[in-house]
Design a protein around this motif. Structure first.
Motif, short mmCIF file in Angstrom:
data_model
loop_
_atom_site.label_atom_id
_atom_site.label_comp_id
_atom_site.label_asym_id
_atom_site.label_seq_id
_atom_site.Cartn_x
_atom_site.Cartn_y
_atom_site.Cartn_z
N UNK A 62 15.01 42.19 58.50
CA UNK A 62 15.58 43.54 58.60
C UNK A 62 14.54 44.53 58.12
N UNK A 63 14.69 45.80 58.50
CA UNK A 63 13.72 46.79 58.02
C UNK A 63 13.88 47.15 56.54
N UNK A 64 15.01 46.82 55.94
CA UNK A 64 15.18 47.07 54.50
C UNK A 64 15.87 45.86 53.88
N UNK A 65 16.03 45.91 52.56
CA UNK A 65 16.64 44.79 51.83
C UNK A 65 18.17 44.82 51.86
N UNK A 66 18.77 45.84 52.46
CA UNK A 66 20.22 46.05 52.27
C UNK A 66 21.05 44.83 52.68
N UNK A 67 20.75 44.23 53.84
CA UNK A 67 21.56 43.08 54.28
C UNK A 67 21.43 41.90 53.31
N UNK A 68 20.22 41.68 52.85
CA UNK A 68 19.98 40.60 51.88
C UNK A 68 20.71 40.89 50.58
N UNK A 69 20.68 42.13 50.16
CA UNK A 69 21.36 42.51 48.91
C UNK A 69 22.85 42.28 49.01
N UNK A 70 23.40 42.48 50.21
CA UNK A 70 24.85 42.32 50.40
C UNK A 70 25.26 40.85 50.44
N UNK A 71 24.30 39.96 50.63
CA UNK A 71 24.63 38.54 50.85
C UNK A 71 25.19 37.85 49.61
N UNK A 72 24.87 38.36 48.44
CA UNK A 72 25.50 37.82 47.23
C UNK A 72 24.65 36.81 46.48
N UNK A 73 25.10 36.55 45.28
CA UNK A 73 24.31 35.78 44.33
C UNK A 73 23.89 34.38 44.80
N UNK A 74 24.77 33.60 45.46
CA UNK A 74 24.30 32.28 45.90
C UNK A 74 23.10 32.37 46.84
N UNK A 194 23.25 48.10 43.42
CA UNK A 194 24.39 47.25 43.77
C UNK A 194 24.09 46.49 45.06
N UNK A 195 24.30 45.17 45.01
CA UNK A 195 24.20 44.36 46.21
C UNK A 195 25.57 44.12 46.81
N UNK A 196 26.42 43.44 46.05
CA UNK A 196 27.76 43.08 46.54
C UNK A 196 28.73 44.22 46.22
N UNK A 209 27.29 39.54 39.27
CA UNK A 209 27.73 39.16 40.62
C UNK A 209 27.53 40.31 41.60
N UNK A 210 27.41 41.51 41.09
CA UNK A 210 27.32 42.69 41.96
C UNK A 210 25.93 43.30 42.00
N UNK A 211 25.24 43.27 40.88
CA UNK A 211 23.95 43.99 40.81
C UNK A 211 22.82 43.06 41.22
N UNK A 212 22.03 43.55 42.17
CA UNK A 212 20.94 42.77 42.75
C UNK A 212 19.67 42.85 41.92
N UNK A 213 19.34 44.03 41.45
CA UNK A 213 18.09 44.16 40.71
C UNK A 213 17.90 45.56 40.17
N UNK A 214 16.67 45.82 39.72
CA UNK A 214 16.37 47.08 39.03
C UNK A 214 15.10 47.71 39.58
N UNK A 215 15.07 49.03 39.53
CA UNK A 215 13.90 49.82 39.95
C UNK A 215 13.59 50.85 38.86
N UNK A 216 12.43 51.45 38.94
CA UNK A 216 12.12 52.59 38.08
C UNK A 216 12.55 53.87 38.80
N UNK A 217 13.01 54.83 38.02
CA UNK A 217 13.50 56.09 38.60
C UNK A 217 12.82 57.26 37.90
N UNK A 218 12.40 58.24 38.67
CA UNK A 218 12.03 59.54 38.10
C UNK A 218 13.02 60.58 38.63
N UNK A 219 13.89 61.02 37.74
CA UNK A 219 14.90 62.02 38.09
C UNK A 219 14.32 63.41 37.81
N UNK A 220 13.51 63.89 38.76
CA UNK A 220 12.87 65.20 38.62
C UNK A 220 13.93 66.26 38.30
N UNK A 221 13.62 67.14 37.37
CA UNK A 221 14.63 68.09 36.89
C UNK A 221 14.02 69.47 36.69
N UNK A 222 14.62 70.47 37.33
CA UNK A 222 14.17 71.86 37.17
C UNK A 222 15.00 72.47 36.04
#
Ligand SMILES: O=C(O)/C=C/C(=O)CC(=O)CC(=O)O
Ligand code: CA
Ligand code: MG
Length: 404
Positions: A62-74, A194-196, A209-222
């Motif tokens: 797939x072009x992104x991870x979304x389908x894989x993320x939805x597939x679940x922990x097993x 969230x995956x599942x 069971x629901x969370x697939x993984x983690x990323x770094x975030x920069x929440x730019x703020x004015x």
């Protein structure tokens, strides 16, 4: 298990076989999912196409991870174990090596379709600091703060991948005063993906069971836009213009060795926030401003944990979808050199930071670049790298200039 000798990885490579973060790369019709090993990416669609991985469906091509993320922990576990095997055993070298591409040769894309975006406010130190700076006449910590993980819903459609330019936003800075933000800031955060999906409350102990993984975030703020607009409903245009995330999604399983006990919570939490095991993650962030390291925010000390945040986010019956991103809130530690925003780091501009090029900064100037990186302890003394989320401030776009 350690990576095969043929990969030539050092024992402390932050992208060893203990990590295996996922990504999406390429452009337009030629976009693939991948997994990082060292300074290379294994093309997962190609690996599946050649029968090296049995993902049990069209999850990886797939072009992104979304389908894989939805597939679940097993499925996550099966694929991860297989990848570790493919990238460790010398017998797979011949089939795997041709499917590896150097990270430096590809364009990294947004790794998943961002569904909803929520931002929490879970660092006691950050909430206290911002309270002092935004509301100097009141108690810094509002009465609800220790009872629930305070958060707001942000704008999913403006979440961008690391490297995307961040235009300086225009808006109302005070009554009758419209123009480009003069107090543009960052927020260094860790985001959970969230995956599942769920259709109802997610118990605090069902986090994995629901969370697939983690990323770094920069929440730019004015900060000027924010200070004028935010009462009583919370941040709006001051934060919605862009939010940057790292291209690598570190699987939750890669962070098992980084688990640390959550801080004591006083007063005690309501039952829906009480976990069987109350833990956070010992992730060490670093913030660089034009190449100068200015802060090291410690994620391990966050007051509210990601499991509690997910439980709280859904306790009213709100659904979650695959690709929902919820960020921790700005990560700040007790020292000034551990703060995750520049409004704290420079104490509202009163104590500018000196950069290596001899210039000083309070807030972001056009052309400034901020990189947030992180690592966590992995199993057996290994390191788990998050890579970085990077952004450069552009000028405000011409359209935005047309002030009402
Ligand atoms: O205290 C305030 O009014 C504002 C706080 C923030 O801007 C922080 C925010 O976005 C949540 C966080 O990142 O912790
Ligand atoms: Ca934030
Ligand atoms: Mg934002």
């Amino acid at each position: 298990m350690s990576a095969a000798v043929w990969l030539g990885l050092a024992d402390d490579d932050p992208f060893g076989v203990e990590n295996l973060p996922y990504c999406a790369f390429g452009q337009d019709r030629f976009r693939w999912t991948g997994v990082r090993i060292g300074d290379r990416i294994l093309n997962l669609a190609a690996a599946e196409g050649r029968g090296l991985i049995e993902a049990g469906g069209a999850f990886l091509g797939q072009p992104t991870l979304s389908r894989f993320m939805a597939a679940g922990r097993p499925v996550w576990t099966r694929v991860r174990e297989r990848l570790a095997e493919l990238l460790s055993a010398a017998r797979y070298r011949e089939s795997v090596e041709p499917l590896l591409v150097p990270v430096a040769d590809v364009r990294l894309a947004l790794p998943f379709e961002v569904a909803d975006y929520v931002d929490f406010y879970s660092s006691l130190e950050h909430a206290t600091n911002l309270g002092k700076l935004f509301r100097p006449d009141g108690e810094p910590l509002l009465p609800n703060w220790r009872h629930l993980p305070v958060g707001y819903h942000g704008r999913a459609g403006t979440v961008v991948v690391s490297g995307t330019e961040v235009p300086r936003p225009c808006g109302q800075r005070r009554a009758g005063d419209f123009g480009p933000s003069a107090r543009l800031d960052i927020e260094a955060e860790v985001g959970f993906v969230v995956g599942v999906p769920s259709q109802g409350a997610v118990a605090v102990d069902d986090f994995r069971e629901h969370v697939f993984g983690a990323v770094l975030v920069n929440d730019w703020s004015a900060r000027d836009l924010q200070a004028w607009e935010y009462q009583p409903l919370g941040p709006f245009l001051g934060k919605s213009f862009r939010t940057s995330i790292s291209p690598w999604v570190v699987p939750l399983d890669a962070l098992d060795a980084a688990r640390v006990p959550g801080p004591p919570q006083e007063p005690g939490v309501l039952p829906y926030l009480a976990a069987g095991e109350h833990y956070g993650y010992d992730i060490g962030l670093e913030v660089s401003w034009n190449g100068t390291l200015v802060s090291r925010p410690p994620f391990g000390g966050m007051y509210w944990t990601p499991a509690q945040q997910l439980a709280h986010m859904t306790v009213n019956g709100a659904w979650t979808r695959t690709g929902d991103l919820y960020a921790s809130g700005t990560v700040s530690g007790p020292q000034i050199e551990q703060t995750g925003s520049f409004i704290e780091r420079t104490w509202n501009g009163a104590r500018p930071v000196l950069l290596d090029d001899g210039t000083t900064r309070s807030f972001l100037l056009d052309g400034d670049t901020v990189a947030i990186s992180a690592t966590a302890p992995g199993p057996g003394g290994s390191r788990i790298g998050f890579g970085e989320v990077i952004g450069t401030i552009g000028c405000e776009s011409a359209g935005d200039r047309r002030s009402p």
